[in-house]
Design a protein around this motif. Sequence first.
Motif, PDB file in Angstrom:
ATOM      1  N   PHE A  49       0.961  -1.136  -0.123  1.00 15.13           N
ATOM      2  CA  PHE A  49       0.021  -0.044   0.063  1.00 15.13           C
ATOM      3  C   PHE A  49       0.804   1.092  -0.052  1.00 15.13           C
ATOM      4  O   PHE A  49       1.580   1.426   1.002  1.00 15.13           O
ATOM      5  CB  PHE A  49      -0.691  -0.108   1.236  1.00 15.13           C
ATOM      6  CG  PHE A  49      -1.701   1.216   1.491  1.00 15.13           C
ATOM      7  CD1 PHE A  49      -3.016   1.301   0.762  1.00 15.13           C
ATOM      8  CD2 PHE A  49      -1.307   2.175   2.326  1.00 15.13           C
ATOM      9  CE1 PHE A  49      -3.799   2.406   0.922  1.00 15.13           C
ATOM     10  CE2 PHE A  49      -2.226   3.274   2.171  1.00 15.13           C
ATOM     11  CZ  PHE A  49      -3.408   3.545   1.561  1.00 15.13           C
ATOM     12  N   ILE A  50       0.685   2.075  -1.051  1.00 13.80           N
ATOM     13  CA  ILE A  50       1.602   3.276  -1.122  1.00 13.80           C
ATOM     14  C   ILE A  50       0.972   4.643  -0.422  1.00 13.80           C
ATOM     15  O   ILE A  50      -0.390   4.906  -0.625  1.00 13.80           O
ATOM     16  CB  ILE A  50       1.905   3.701  -2.547  1.00 13.80           C
ATOM     17  CG1 ILE A  50       2.480   2.368  -3.231  1.00 13.80           C
ATOM     18  CG2 ILE A  50       2.611   4.874  -2.760  1.00 13.80           C
ATOM     19  CD1 ILE A  50       3.667   1.837  -2.740  1.00 13.80           C
ATOM     20  N   ILE A  51       1.522   5.215   0.274  1.00 13.63           N
ATOM     21  CA  ILE A  51       1.074   6.281   1.167  1.00 13.63           C
ATOM     22  C   ILE A  51       1.501   7.492   0.441  1.00 13.63           C
ATOM     23  O   ILE A  51       2.598   7.800   0.010  1.00 13.63           O
ATOM     24  CB  ILE A  51       1.431   6.423   2.419  1.00 13.63           C
ATOM     25  CG1 ILE A  51       1.144   5.142   3.247  1.00 13.63           C
ATOM     26  CG2 ILE A  51       1.006   7.736   3.294  1.00 13.63           C
ATOM     27  CD1 ILE A  51       1.700   5.008   4.683  1.00 13.63           C
ATOM     28  N   ASN A  52       0.413   8.308  -0.112  1.00 14.42           N
ATOM     29  CA  ASN A  52       0.607   9.534  -0.906  1.00 14.42           C
ATOM     30  C   ASN A  52       0.080  10.931  -0.129  1.00 14.42           C
ATOM     31  O   ASN A  52      -0.947  10.601   0.921  1.00 14.42           O
ATOM     32  CB  ASN A  52       0.582   9.423  -2.178  1.00 14.42           C
ATOM     33  CG  ASN A  52      -0.829   9.033  -2.587  1.00 14.42           C
ATOM     34  OD1 ASN A  52      -1.781   9.517  -2.158  1.00 14.42           O
ATOM     35  ND2 ASN A  52      -0.850   7.955  -3.685  1.00 14.42           N
ATOM     36  N   ALA A  53       0.245  11.985  -0.628  1.00 14.90           N
ATOM     37  CA  ALA A  53      -0.689  13.223  -0.150  1.00 14.90           C
ATOM     38  C   ALA A  53      -2.233  13.132  -0.189  1.00 14.90           C
ATOM     39  O   ALA A  53      -2.583  13.780   0.467  1.00 14.90           O
ATOM     40  CB  ALA A  53      -0.111  14.399  -0.792  1.00 14.90           C
ATOM     41  N   LYS A  54      -2.734  12.017  -0.883  1.00 13.62           N
ATOM     42  CA  LYS A  54      -4.246  12.136  -1.304  1.00 13.62           C
ATOM     43  C   LYS A  54      -4.740  10.796  -0.304  1.00 13.62           C
ATOM     44  O   LYS A  54      -5.897  10.618  -0.190  1.00 13.62           O
ATOM     45  CB  LYS A  54      -4.625  11.578  -2.620  1.00 13.62           C
ATOM     46  CG  LYS A  54      -4.178  12.918  -3.511  1.00 13.62           C
ATOM     47  CD  LYS A  54      -4.504  12.695  -4.942  1.00 13.62           C
ATOM     48  CE  LYS A  54      -4.139  13.732  -5.909  1.00 13.62           C
ATOM     49  NZ  LYS A  54      -4.804  13.434  -7.222  1.00 13.62           N
TER      50      LYS A  54
END
Length: 766
Positions: free
Chosen positions: A50-55
């Motif tokens: 799971f990639i965590i990004n600004a969204k």
Amino acid sequence: MQITSSFNLRLLVALLLFLVSSTLVNAQEQPARYLIIPYPQKLVAGNGAFIINAKTVIVAASKYKNESTLLNAIFSNKLAVSSTSKANNTIRLVNDSTITAAEGYRLAITPQQVTIWAKGGAGMFRAVETVRQLLPAGIEGKQTGVFSALSLPSVNIEDAPAYAWRGMHLDVSRHFFSVNYLKKFIDLLALYKFNKFHLHLTDDQGWRIEIKKYPKLTQEGAWRTFNNQDSICIKKSADNPDMAIDPKHIIKKYGKTLYGGFYTQKQMKDVVAYATARHIDIIPEIDMPGHMMAAINSYPFLTCNGQNKWGKLFTTPICPCNEEVYEFAQNVFTEIMDIFPSKYIHIGGDEVDRSSWAQSDACKALMQKEGITSTAQLQSYFINRMEKFFNAKGRKLIGWDEILEGGISKTALIMYWRSWVPKAPVEAAKNGNQVIMTPGSPLYFDTPPDQNSVYNVYHFNPIPTGLTANEAKGIIGAQANLWTEYIPSENRADYMYMPRMTALAENLWTDKASYTSYLQRLQEHYERLNNLKVNYRLPDFKGLVEQNVFTDETVLDLKSSLKNITIHYTTDGSLPNANAKVLDRPFVIKEPVHIRLAAFKSNGTAGDVYNLNYTKQTLAQPEAKANVESGLLCSYYPGSYKSSKLMAAVKATEVFTVNSVVVPTAVKAPSFGLRYEGYLNVPADGIYSFYLTCDDGGILNIAKREVVNNDGWHGPIEKSGQVALKKGMQPIELNFVEGGGGYTLKLKYSINGSEPAEVPDSWLKH
């Protein structure tokens, strides 16, 4: 056809079970992917991340506002938090009332989203800490910056603790620690899923918590001139800066240099709130009736005779026969209860010198009135009366295991520490008391660590022998204690409990896990601890022996198991520093030499200093012995000997034959000496290494050569040495002393770099 279908079904089930078990095993064999300590009860590896990004959005109901806030803090509060759900790119905190364990949780990470299920805040927060450990170590102690670099490996976890009480203790009386350090300590407790913080606030050396009704407790009792323990620390600081007295806690007052400090009630309420948010109970300890010198100095009416001094072993206690004392104690604990919401209050109750009670007319009168026949029962009268006061306030009393001696109610909690009284936790559990295990060996973290410390903590069994399965339910968990007589600085405190704390965390949460896997995961945790500015003890170099021998030449070839570590050494006796020679290649030794070496982190801080002596020896010739018998002769010397050499002037009272190096069961004296004599039937020529662990002390001689000197009174410490031996009968003599308080005696050997092992019984002859 029916038989074939049944066979195929069984085959399919077996295959599925194999795949599931393989996934679980592989998860433990993938420490680089799942760097979790303590390891979860059940972990099934997944594919992708799971990639965590600004969204990315944290979705949580208002019930989990605290936990979602703490989760977002991991990401420097850069994620949006919402109460509404999105299908993807969310971290969802979901209530699940079907989960039975208060601290239990389920965690599912897929490439699309992260979902955490729990029945309450405690379980949800433990899951948040699991997520924290699955993130890169670089998130600790700094702003995360670009979210695209953060990912969580796909996984399914079902988790809950094996034990309800998972604690750490810190003594702030002997040496004082700042509020910021208490919060750092709490952060580490949270990271490793501890739930109890036992805070030892008062003792003979200092009173550390503001009590408004008795202001002199901190105005006077929080400060002292340097004592003998401080002097020892100051002396040791010449070689180890972590042993220096912290200047932040030194003041000038009344023309004197005073050392100490205390917490205001406002400060401590802030610390309590910090711990409560992380679902950690702070258990305050106000130690009485003994260990009260700091209070008695200001309020001498607390003793039976108005005196306040050290006796043979302990200080004068407060008087249980004086109503003013109960008024004082109740007033103090009333203010303590206002600060600390924990339902548990620790009253101490250990190491009480009751001799002044026996001489007191007031105590004699009270004993006659209440039908009390001993001062031990008089102490129980005090404890039981205070417990009733606690219970009336909705609190539960905890005491050290000495409170059992005169009889105790079933509702008191017993904290077992005296490892030399193994019956205490068994009797307490059989009596119906809940028991917290904290035996001095291996859970007194003020005992200097050695290469066996982490192993011993990891393999400690909280359940003592002698209990039925139902009685064992009374053992609610364990904790490690950090007494600070010789721990004057925050750096030294870090060093003493870390990484032992991580071993205890896994022991109490997971209960049954893989030690090999744990060590692999621990290697990766050091980077996280670096970022958290924890001054942990560096891993030991493998295969090092303190007293080395060689016949022609030998080689010192060391490599650190950690990254960015440099080894510096000296050969002139001076302390190695960052400017000393670097040991970056094999060091060939052909002549006697004394080498001092230490590993240095990239920030310049050093680990332990190793003192390695190298001596040239010829192979010792064996003795011609015929008609030998199995075992060693063991001579018994009851009495107190501060050195094993002192037994030479005394005659043994008994002589036993022992088949291994153990203390005979017939040895009952609290203090004693033992001399083991006979021969080692050495199987081959070679350089033999021996490892002697003693509590208290011992000296090992083989072939009439001193091999290991581990003499004097101390905790269970291993020392090592080598001897050059020819095959055959080699004389052995081991002198061992125990000063009282529980013994440890172990002897292992290795040859040609093999793993240390027990000396085979077949080698022992007389």
